[in-house]
Design a protein around this motif. Sequence first.
Motif, PDB file in Angstrom:
ATOM      1  N   LYS A 185       0.893  -1.063  -0.136  1.00 24.83           N
ATOM      2  CA  LYS A 185      -0.058  -0.123   0.102  1.00 24.83           C
ATOM      3  C   LYS A 185       0.857   1.298   0.005  1.00 24.83           C
ATOM      4  CE  LYS A 185      -3.734  -2.248   2.931  1.00 24.83           C
ATOM      5  NZ  LYS A 185      -2.700  -3.699   2.773  1.00 24.83           N
ATOM      6  N   ALA A 186       0.269   2.354  -0.209  1.00 26.36           N
ATOM      7  CA  ALA A 186       1.210   3.771  -0.339  1.00 26.36           C
ATOM      8  C   ALA A 186       1.786   3.964   1.101  1.00 26.36           C
ATOM      9  CB  ALA A 186       0.094   4.756  -0.394  1.00 26.36           C
ATOM     10  N   GLY A 187       3.087   3.985   1.058  1.00 22.63           N
ATOM     11  CA  GLY A 187       4.043   4.251   1.937  1.00 22.63           C
ATOM     12  C   GLY A 187       4.574   3.027   2.889  1.00 22.63           C
ATOM     13  N   GLU A 188       4.164   1.799   2.409  1.00 19.67           N
ATOM     14  CA  GLU A 188       4.435   0.639   3.082  1.00 19.67           C
ATOM     15  C   GLU A 188       5.688  -0.138   2.258  1.00 19.67           C
ATOM     16  OE1 GLU A 188       2.508  -3.732   4.272  1.00 19.67           O
ATOM     17  OE2 GLU A 188       1.381  -2.181   2.753  1.00 19.67           O
ATOM     18  N   THR A 189       6.503  -0.442   3.098  1.00 27.13           N
ATOM     19  CA  THR A 189       7.779  -1.476   2.549  1.00 27.13           C
ATOM     20  C   THR A 189       7.341  -2.853   2.841  1.00 27.13           C
ATOM     21  OG1 THR A 189       9.333   0.359   3.147  1.00 27.13           O
ATOM     22  CG2 THR A 189      10.131  -1.826   3.006  1.00 27.13           C
TER      23      THR A 189
END
Length: 306
Positions: free
Chosen positions: A26-30
Amino acid sequence: MSNGEKILVIGSLNMDMSVKTPYLPKAGETVLGDEFTMAPGGKGANQAVAAARLGCPVTMLGRVGKDLFGEQLVENLRNNGISTDLIITDGSHPTGVALINIDEQAENSIVVASGANKHCTPEDLQVLGKTVDEFKILMLQLEIPLQTVEAAAKLAKQHGLTVILDPAPARQLPSSLLQLVDIITPNETEAFILTGLEVHDAESAKAAAAVLLAQGVKNVVIKLGAKGALWAAENRSKHLPGEKVNAIDTTAAGDAFGGGLAAGLAAGQDMLSALKFANKVGALATTKRGAQPSLPTLQEVEAYFA
């Protein structure tokens, strides 16, 4: 199909870098990935290789950078029997790359850095010269500038070629381009962007196809993934069910479908027969990982579906 008419592909060449992940971030997830692979790609090159592996004489026109990736991509096309005489080496821009995440359900997300592909101009078509008359089919996609795609389609129609457009990456398209297209092959997402109509089955695909037919396209083929494909032309439509395979990676399945369709038509098949063949080629491509590594040969298609 080795006796088929010649196919011209104008489009992108990329180096694909793929990572297998448990799920798409998801957005911002590593997310910690697993297997990494690097392989030739680009929708244009994928479709050229797809058709060539099915026995067709194929020529590719496009741009690569003056770098290692560019050399590898051109060499790969040659190794697949594709003529690379019309590929331009761009000394000012790098070869395009694609960054691909593939999850455990075989779905993917892709980011493309276009590089030299972005600088493929209408002027580049001049390298064709009088050779354009040698071809029967032109395959186009949207990973090169839109004005180049439209100029190529216009040139093709002037010389009697059948124009197949894979409208990916999806965007709104002008009617001036659509009226030059003999066959357009969007997937469900691309059909929605082109028409504003949600597509999730054959019936909704038929409604979206009607919109594109009204805009001047001669044939609409909406790819429905595991549900097959919907073909619509003036006064007729046909749903072709999907082929049952053990899918592990959908990357380049649409390109395989396009190559299969072009190969069938180049070999003299009618539209319905060519679509049935394309369905098999596209399905079989999902049984291997990667873009071009997954594209099957004619012998593999015939053996699998014997």
